[in-house]
Design a protein around this motif. Structure first.
Motif, PDB file in Angstrom:
ATOM      1  N   ARG A 523      19.550 -13.466 -11.275  1.00 15.65           N
ATOM      2  CA  ARG A 523      19.735 -13.132  -9.654  1.00 15.65           C
ATOM      3  C   ARG A 523      19.724 -11.682  -9.257  1.00 15.65           C
ATOM      4  O   ARG A 523      20.473 -11.128 -10.052  1.00 15.65           O
ATOM      5  CB  ARG A 523      20.900 -13.820  -9.205  1.00 15.65           C
ATOM      6  CG  ARG A 523      21.130 -15.269  -9.450  1.00 15.65           C
ATOM      7  CD  ARG A 523      20.031 -16.171  -8.610  1.00 15.65           C
ATOM      8  NE  ARG A 523      20.173 -16.093  -7.335  1.00 15.65           N
ATOM      9  CZ  ARG A 523      21.060 -16.889  -6.483  1.00 15.65           C
ATOM     10  NH1 ARG A 523      21.808 -17.655  -7.096  1.00 15.65           N
ATOM     11  NH2 ARG A 523      20.993 -16.819  -5.422  1.00 15.65           N
ATOM     12  N   SER A 524      19.067 -11.359  -8.284  1.00 17.36           N
ATOM     13  CA  SER A 524      19.047  -9.906  -7.903  1.00 17.36           C
ATOM     14  C   SER A 524      20.301  -9.847  -7.072  1.00 17.36           C
ATOM     15  O   SER A 524      20.803 -10.414  -6.548  1.00 17.36           O
ATOM     16  CB  SER A 524      17.741  -9.431  -6.855  1.00 17.36           C
ATOM     17  OG  SER A 524      17.687  -8.268  -6.299  1.00 17.36           O
ATOM     18  N   LYS A 525      20.718  -8.324  -7.152  1.00 19.10           N
ATOM     19  CA  LYS A 525      21.964  -7.952  -6.647  1.00 19.10           C
ATOM     20  C   LYS A 525      21.382  -7.424  -5.158  1.00 19.10           C
ATOM     21  O   LYS A 525      22.476  -7.149  -4.558  1.00 19.10           O
ATOM     22  CB  LYS A 525      22.697  -7.051  -7.444  1.00 19.10           C
ATOM     23  CG  LYS A 525      23.211  -7.706  -8.516  1.00 19.10           C
ATOM     24  CD  LYS A 525      24.066  -6.597  -9.656  1.00 19.10           C
ATOM     25  CE  LYS A 525      24.378  -7.087 -10.848  1.00 19.10           C
ATOM     26  NZ  LYS A 525      25.201  -6.173 -11.587  1.00 19.10           N
ATOM     27  N   LYS A 526      20.243  -7.280  -5.105  1.00 19.33           N
ATOM     28  CA  LYS A 526      19.777  -6.633  -3.752  1.00 19.33           C
ATOM     29  C   LYS A 526      19.655  -7.613  -2.798  1.00 19.33           C
ATOM     30  O   LYS A 526      19.388  -8.678  -2.860  1.00 19.33           O
ATOM     31  CB  LYS A 526      18.567  -5.935  -3.805  1.00 19.33           C
ATOM     32  CG  LYS A 526      18.404  -4.554  -4.828  1.00 19.33           C
ATOM     33  CD  LYS A 526      17.148  -3.949  -4.925  1.00 19.33           C
ATOM     34  CE  LYS A 526      17.177  -2.998  -5.913  1.00 19.33           C
ATOM     35  NZ  LYS A 526      15.581  -2.432  -5.915  1.00 19.33           N
ATOM     36  N   LYS A 527      20.330  -7.413  -1.631  1.00 21.39           N
ATOM     37  CA  LYS A 527      19.950  -8.417  -0.518  1.00 21.39           C
ATOM     38  C   LYS A 527      18.647  -8.666  -0.103  1.00 21.39           C
ATOM     39  O   LYS A 527      18.135  -7.579   0.298  1.00 21.39           O
ATOM     40  CB  LYS A 527      21.006  -7.825   0.521  1.00 21.39           C
ATOM     41  CG  LYS A 527      21.158  -9.156   1.830  1.00 21.39           C
ATOM     42  CD  LYS A 527      22.132  -8.765   2.836  1.00 21.39           C
ATOM     43  CE  LYS A 527      22.444  -9.744   3.664  1.00 21.39           C
ATOM     44  NZ  LYS A 527      23.283  -9.183   4.944  1.00 21.39           N
ATOM     45  N   GLU A 528      18.079  -9.689   0.074  1.00 23.68           N
ATOM     46  CA  GLU A 528      16.814 -10.353   0.458  1.00 23.68           C
ATOM     47  C   GLU A 528      15.778  -9.658  -0.596  1.00 23.68           C
ATOM     48  O   GLU A 528      14.688  -9.384   0.153  1.00 23.68           O
ATOM     49  CB  GLU A 528      16.856  -9.810   2.035  1.00 23.68           C
ATOM     50  CG  GLU A 528      17.872 -10.540   3.062  1.00 23.68           C
ATOM     51  CD  GLU A 528      17.561 -10.103   4.502  1.00 23.68           C
ATOM     52  OE1 GLU A 528      16.759  -9.094   4.636  1.00 23.68           O
ATOM     53  OE2 GLU A 528      18.111 -10.816   5.210  1.00 23.68           O
ATOM     54  N   VAL A 529      16.078  -9.450  -1.810  1.00 23.90           N
ATOM     55  CA  VAL A 529      15.164  -9.066  -2.548  1.00 23.90           C
ATOM     56  C   VAL A 529      15.387 -10.095  -3.811  1.00 23.90           C
ATOM     57  O   VAL A 529      16.214 -10.141  -4.228  1.00 23.90           O
ATOM     58  CB  VAL A 529      15.225  -7.611  -3.050  1.00 23.90           C
ATOM     59  CG1 VAL A 529      14.293  -7.223  -4.174  1.00 23.90           C
ATOM     60  CG2 VAL A 529      14.884  -6.758  -1.707  1.00 23.90           C
ATOM     61  N   VAL A 530      13.970 -10.249  -4.584  1.00 25.48           N
ATOM     62  CA  VAL A 530      14.198 -10.887  -5.704  1.00 25.48           C
ATOM     63  C   VAL A 530      13.631 -10.078  -6.713  1.00 25.48           C
ATOM     64  O   VAL A 530      12.274  -9.688  -6.307  1.00 25.48           O
ATOM     65  CB  VAL A 530      13.455 -12.589  -5.699  1.00 25.48           C
ATOM     66  CG1 VAL A 530      14.520 -13.422  -4.795  1.00 25.48           C
ATOM     67  CG2 VAL A 530      12.339 -12.581  -5.034  1.00 25.48           C
ATOM     68  N   LYS A 531      13.967 -10.436  -7.982  1.00 21.87           N
ATOM     69  CA  LYS A 531      13.323  -9.721  -9.104  1.00 21.87           C
ATOM     70  C   LYS A 531      12.138 -10.239  -9.543  1.00 21.87           C
ATOM     71  O   LYS A 531      11.671 -11.236  -9.276  1.00 21.87           O
ATOM     72  CB  LYS A 531      14.529  -9.675 -10.070  1.00 21.87           C
ATOM     73  CG  LYS A 531      15.620  -9.073 -10.202  1.00 21.87           C
ATOM     74  CD  LYS A 531      16.592  -9.079 -11.374  1.00 21.87           C
ATOM     75  CE  LYS A 531      17.871  -8.239 -11.273  1.00 21.87           C
ATOM     76  NZ  LYS A 531      18.683  -8.206 -12.566  1.00 21.87           N
TER      77      LYS A 531
END
Length: 542
Positions: A523-531
């Motif tokens: 899971r990406s830790k950035k909001k509204e961004v996927v790895k």
């Protein structure tokens, strides 16, 4: 013969396909065998599969890797004996695993007893088991081509006739218009059912009703008549899983093949999604750019088209197809993530998932030199294209991407010599990456691709929405993200994946914020961004 289990048990099942020649060798001859499979049943039980589909193990001269059967009711000596098969059925059954047999009912080997009799003369009772046309040497009945190259007609000078073969010259087509042929086939299937076989995969079954004089080689006028008779005389007398290989199926035909009334098969293999990166008017070797939006369109069509009126087979790989992580994922830096992404994407859909041996390890395509290939289709294409003036490098590039041998390299059990597949010389070279990609390594790593597949199998059994939920595609035009929901009256799941090696913008719909995460690869830790290649399945009750 009847089974007291739920009639549609296969809707909750996950099937594992084994290519026996390449799975596990038990006697050091370099060829996988039935005793080798028996020795690996605990591994399959650990994975959690419900049934194992074996590519052909019946007697065969192996002109087309067993799809040229010379005796339907015996096991080829390279794989073992009939007693070995009976032991496999029993031992698998103890682990609640059914065995699915691969049957080729469109054609036999030219070494089958029926064809040997047919060659003795036009008056022989077996002559009409096959398709013949009178003629003269060198003057073909018509221009139909065989699937493996050349004419579909072979001249027999002693009879002054041609016989019809849709594949290799050593695979004469059976004449399904002859009721004696059909009766022989039904009796053979009933014989296997008595031995406890759990189902059948029917090779190129949509070609049995061919009418070569009218240039019809698949989806002939009598096809569904034949299949319904086949089902009525055999499958419906037990509680089996049956799947037809139907390259020419569209949704409407698939509704007939997989009708809930059980009149034909449990499900079909359709291959529309397998043409997504192939030139429209070309062969499978002629590759085209991948379009995710087009891919989604195809998958949505089948998910919605068969809902409530048919049943899907879910697969990325089989013995005829390249490795999915090399084809649609990233078999380099993101091999693990992209393999899990593909698994999560597929197993969230409605249908029965099929896992091809090694797929659960994210095994990759192989790049052999031309001298190391064994597949008849690959070898024929290589010769034909070079003769036509194709650039050798381009031909080899196509082979590396599309050859059936990509799926037929030995199963990678360990980092030991020959990947633990054999103590002898393997019939085909092992992929050199076996020291890094193997069962032993993945069983020791709880974050491996293997455990992702194991978890997905368990989820399908735990949550009914995986079986019954209605499919809805989200973000249809997006060329990075593939997302959909499956919904029932009580609950629903959201499946989203990044089908690319780049970060992608993704805002989780508000009602899914805080939902239970059933599985994810990361899971990406950035909001509204996927790895890159991030994938997850979320769950919520309504």
């Amino acid at each position: 013969m009847a089974d007291n289990r739920k009639k549609d048990w296969w809707k909750q099942a996950v099937i594992y396909q084994i290519y026996p020649r390449s799975f596990q060798d038990s006697n050091g001859d370099g060829i996988g065998d039935i005793q080798g499979i028996i020795g690996r049943l605990d591994y399959l039980q650990e994975l959690g599969v419900d049934a194992v589909w074996l590519s052909p193990v019946c007697c065969s001269p192996q002109d087309d890797n067993g799809y040229d059967i010379s005796d339907y009711q015996d096991i080829d000596p390279m794989f073992g004996t009939l007693a070995d098969m009976e032991e496999l059925i029993e031992e698998a059954g103890r682990r609640n695993i059914k065995i699915i047999l691969d049957l080729v009912l469109n054609h036999t080997s030219d070494e089958h007893r029926w064809f040997k009799e047919a060659l003795k003369g036009k008056e022989n009772p077996y002559h009409d088991y096959y398709i013949w046309r009178d003629g003269k040497a060198g003057i073909l009945p018509n221009g139909l081509k065989a699937g493996f190259g050349g004419s579909a007609w072979e001249w027999v000078p002693e009879l002054e006739q041609y016989y019809f073969h849709q594949f290799s010259v050593k695979q004469p087509d059976l004449n399904w218009e002859n009721p004696k042929v059909r009766r022989e086939i039904y009796d053979m299937i009933l014989w296997w059912m008595e031995k406890g076989i759990g189902g059948f995969r029917l090779d190129v079954i949509d070609q049995i009703a061919k009418e070569p004089d009218r240039l019809i080689t698949s989806n002939g006028p009598r096809l569904h008549e034949y299949i319904r008779e086949l089902s009525r005389e055999t499958f419906q007398k037990g509680c089996l899983i049956t799947v037809g290989e139907t390259w020419g199926a569209d949704v409407e035909r698939a509704k007939l093949y997989s009708s809930p009334d059980g009149s034909e098969f449990s499900m079909v293999f359709q291959f529309e999604h397998m043409g997504i990166d192939q030139q429209e008017d070309g062969e499978k070797w002629d590759m085209a750019p991948f379009s995710l939006s087009r891919f989604k369109e195809i998958m949505e069509k089948w998910q919605t088209g068969l809902y409530g009126c048919g049943w899907n087979s879910l697969f990325w790989e089989n013995h005829d197809l390249p490795r999915s992580v090399s084809r649609w994922g990233d078999d380099g830096e993101y091999r693990r993530q992209s393999a899990k992404m593909l698994a999560i994407l597929l197993h969230g859909m409605q249908g029965t998932p099929y896992i091809y041996q090694g797929e659960e390890l994210a095994m990759k395509n192989v790049k052999y030199g031309e001298e190391d290939y064994r597949d008849i289709e690959t070898l024929n294409m290589y010769k034909e294209r070079l003769a036509k003036g194709y650039n050798k490098a381009d031909v080899m590039h196509a082979i590396h991407a599309r050859s059936r041998d990509n799926a037929r390299t030995p199963m990678q059990w360990s980092g030991e010599e020959n990947a633990g597949f054999t103590e002898g010389n393997p019939w085909i070279k092992v992929n050199p990456d076996y020291t890094e990609i193997n069962v032993r390594q993945q069983l020791a790593d709880t974050d491996s691709v293997f455990y992702c597949y194991k978890q997905l199998i368990a989820l399908r059994k735990q949550y009914a929405v995986f079986t019954d939920g209605r499919f809805e595609m989200l973000m249809k035009e997006d060329e990075q993200l593939f997302a959909y929901t499956r919904s029932s009256e009580k609950d629903e799941i959201l499946v989203y994946v990044n089908f690319s090696g780049e970060e992608a913008a993704f805002t989780l719909p508000e009602k899914w914020v805080g939902a239970k995460v059933l599985i994810c690869n990361e899971r990406s830790k950035k909001k509204e961004v996927v790895k890159p290649y991030e994938a997850a399945i979320l769950y919520r009750k309504k």
